[in-house]
Write a protein that holds these residues in place. Structure first.
Motif, short mmCIF file in Angstrom:
data_model
loop_
_atom_site.label_atom_id
_atom_site.label_comp_id
_atom_site.label_asym_id
_atom_site.label_seq_id
_atom_site.Cartn_x
_atom_site.Cartn_y
_atom_site.Cartn_z
N SER A 220 22.35 37.71 38.63
CA SER A 220 23.36 37.42 37.78
C SER A 220 24.63 38.04 38.24
O SER A 220 25.62 37.72 37.41
CB SER A 220 22.97 38.08 36.12
N LEU A 221 24.80 38.95 38.89
CA LEU A 221 26.00 39.33 39.48
C LEU A 221 26.89 38.47 40.13
O LEU A 221 27.92 38.47 39.92
CB LEU A 221 25.73 40.66 40.72
N SER A 222 26.37 37.24 40.44
CA SER A 222 27.21 36.04 40.87
C SER A 222 28.04 35.56 39.91
O SER A 222 28.80 34.76 39.89
CB SER A 222 26.22 35.03 41.55
N LEU A 223 27.68 35.89 38.80
CA LEU A 223 28.60 35.44 37.53
C LEU A 223 29.60 36.27 37.25
O LEU A 223 30.52 35.76 36.44
CB LEU A 223 27.67 35.50 36.13
N CYS A 224 30.01 37.26 38.04
CA CYS A 224 30.96 37.92 37.99
C CYS A 224 32.12 37.55 38.93
O CYS A 224 32.02 37.91 39.95
CB CYS A 224 30.82 39.76 38.17
N ARG A 225 32.81 36.73 38.56
CA ARG A 225 33.45 35.87 39.41
C ARG A 225 34.73 36.59 40.00
O ARG A 225 35.01 36.02 41.28
CB ARG A 225 33.98 34.48 38.89
N SER A 226 35.08 37.54 39.42
CA SER A 226 36.22 38.31 39.94
C SER A 226 36.05 39.37 40.75
O SER A 226 36.69 40.29 41.11
CB SER A 226 37.05 38.72 38.79
N LEU A 227 34.54 39.48 41.07
CA LEU A 227 34.10 40.93 41.81
C LEU A 227 34.56 40.73 43.33
O LEU A 227 34.51 39.82 44.24
CB LEU A 227 32.67 40.57 41.79
N ARG A 228 35.15 41.91 43.74
CA ARG A 228 35.82 42.03 45.13
C ARG A 228 35.15 42.96 45.68
O ARG A 228 34.99 42.96 46.94
CB ARG A 228 37.28 42.48 44.83
N PHE A 229 34.47 44.13 45.02
CA PHE A 229 34.00 45.31 45.69
C PHE A 229 32.44 45.54 45.01
O PHE A 229 32.51 45.71 43.82
CB PHE A 229 34.84 46.55 45.56
N LEU A 230 31.47 45.64 45.95
CA LEU A 230 29.90 45.72 45.56
C LEU A 230 29.54 46.75 46.40
O LEU A 230 29.31 46.39 47.44
CB LEU A 230 29.33 44.41 45.33
N ALA A 231 29.20 47.99 45.93
CA ALA A 231 28.73 48.95 46.83
C ALA A 231 27.30 49.54 45.80
O ALA A 231 27.58 50.02 45.19
CB ALA A 231 29.65 50.07 47.12
N LEU A 232 26.21 49.51 46.49
CA LEU A 232 25.15 49.80 45.96
C LEU A 232 24.26 50.65 46.92
O LEU A 232 23.05 50.60 46.74
CB LEU A 232 24.29 48.64 45.34
N SER A 233 24.78 51.26 47.80
CA SER A 233 24.06 51.87 48.89
C SER A 233 23.31 53.23 48.52
O SER A 233 23.43 53.91 47.32
CB SER A 233 24.97 52.27 49.96
#
Length: 395
Positions: free
Chosen positions: A116-129
């Motif tokens: 569902s993160l793909s629904l965050c259309r404005s997402l520029r930075f995704l860091a889940l390390s």
């Protein structure tokens, strides 16, 4: 009297709740509640102690708002060494439709990455390390066309890299190292603005595909990659870091890569063969590791510009250029490993003083080492190759 006091408390809570909804969009408010229910502090962490839903969520630790929407969410205390979070990532994250940045500190968060993160259309930075996320990289992530950084490193992710990720038009940092990913690396279009590609320590296989010339950092070490690199590497002229070590790459090493502005060039433990013919000048003081291959011919004098040079466990032959001796004595080279080759000379005086900060190893070649210097334990105790081997090489 007690009843009136109880009613007063309830009214105050309702007023506080209404204020929160007035500050933040209700859908975001409910999404944050779901996030809170799915995660919890590890012992020693107090991150969620500040998440009191009787107040304004825009004042919570790690929550950043703009115009009544959550635009950035940093889950966990970012201080180095601070305990992280445990639990799972809630699919409700996808309801934060204005979210531009999402990060998760190192901890013990498990389970899949919510598609569902793909629904965050404005997402520029995704860091889940640096957690314990598992399952596949969601195939829906490439729909985030504005994504610039994707860091899912140091998790337990498996399966292939979705090919469409390579086509995200804004992607400049793709960091998926230290997972269990398999399959082939997808090709990147020449128009890609990619600067950093780090896929080391996975189970990727096949050839290295076409990569964009924009790359500055490339690490594909510790996979099962194979085939030649002479068509891929020469066009990556902006590289300042290259690590292809511990694969099954073969063929000759392209001479052009030694002229790149690399501070670290690591090609060790592959199946590269043939002579090394550097084109141009190596960056002064660079680290170059070509050890444990099948390289032949003379040691190139241009490599003397290195600060740390590992050429051991190859098939180099002949005399080592005098330039290397000068750099060793002056201390310009901190490490020079030439052991386990077929070299016939290193023109240094036995009385020469080698700086204590320099490591030089010459043993197991077709010569008696002219100076006694400590070598790595794995170099063995035998100082010189058997004469029969050196005779055969000469012949």
């Amino acid at each position: 009297m007690r009843r009136k006091s109880g009613i007063l408390v309830v009214m105050l809570l309702l007023c506080s709740f209404d204020t929160s909804l007035g500050t933040l969009e209700p859908v975001d408010y409910l999404a944050l509640q779901a996030v809170r229910k799915s995660l919890y502090d590890l012992p020693g962490s107090t991150f969620f102690a500040g998440w009191d839903f009787t107040g304004d969520p825009c004042g919570f630790p790690g929550v950043f708002c703009s115009a009544g929407r959550v635009v950035a969410l940093a889950l966990g205390d970012p201080r180095a060494g601070s305990p992280g979070l445990a639990g799972r990532l809630s699919p409700a994250l996808g309801r934060l439709s204005a979210l531009a940045e999402l990060s998760l500190v190192p901890g013990r968060v498990v389970g899949p990455i919510p598609p569902s993160l793909s629904l965050c259309r404005s997402l520029r930075f995704l860091a889940l390390s640096r957690n314990f996320l598992s399952g596949a990289v969601p195939t829906s992530l490439p729909s985030l066309r504005g994504l610039r950084t994707l860091d899912l490193s140091f998790n337990l992710l498996s399966g292939p890299i979705p090919p469409a990720i390579a086509g995200i038009p804004a992607l400049s940092n793709l960091i998926l190292c230290h997972n269990r990913l398999s399959g082939q690396i997808p090709p990147f279009p020449s128009s890609s603005p990619l600067l950093r590609l780090d896929l080391k320590r996975n189970s990727l296989s096949g050839a290295i595909p076409a990569l964009p010339a924009s790359l500055r950092y490339l690490s594909l070490a510790s996979n099962g990659l194979s085939g030649p690199v002479d068509r891929v590497l020469p066009r990556l002229t902006r590289l300042n870091y290259l690590d292809l070590s511990m694969n099954q790459l073969s063929g000759q090493i392209p001479g052009q890569i030694f002229s790149f502005p690399v501070s670290s060039l690591q090609l060790q433990r592959n199946d590269f063969s043939g002579p090394v013919r550097p084109v141009g000048s190596l960056a002064d003081g660079a680290t170059v590791d070509l050890s444990y291959n099948q390289l032949t011919g003379p040691v190139p004098g241009k490599l003397a510009a290195a600060g740390r040079l590992y050429l051991d466990n190859n098939r180099f032959s002949g005399k080592v250029p005098a330039r290397f001796v000068e750099r060793v004595v002056s201390g310009a080279i901190k490490v020079l490993y030439l052991q386990h080759n077929y070299l016939t000379g290193f023109g240094i005086s036995p009385a020469a003083t080698i700086p204590a900060s320099t490591s030089l190893c010459l043993q197991y070649n077709c010569m008696v080492p002219p100076v006694e210097t400590p070598c790595p334990v794995k170099a063995g105790r035998q100082k010189t190759r058997p004469a029969a081997q050196c005779g055969w090489r000469k012949g």
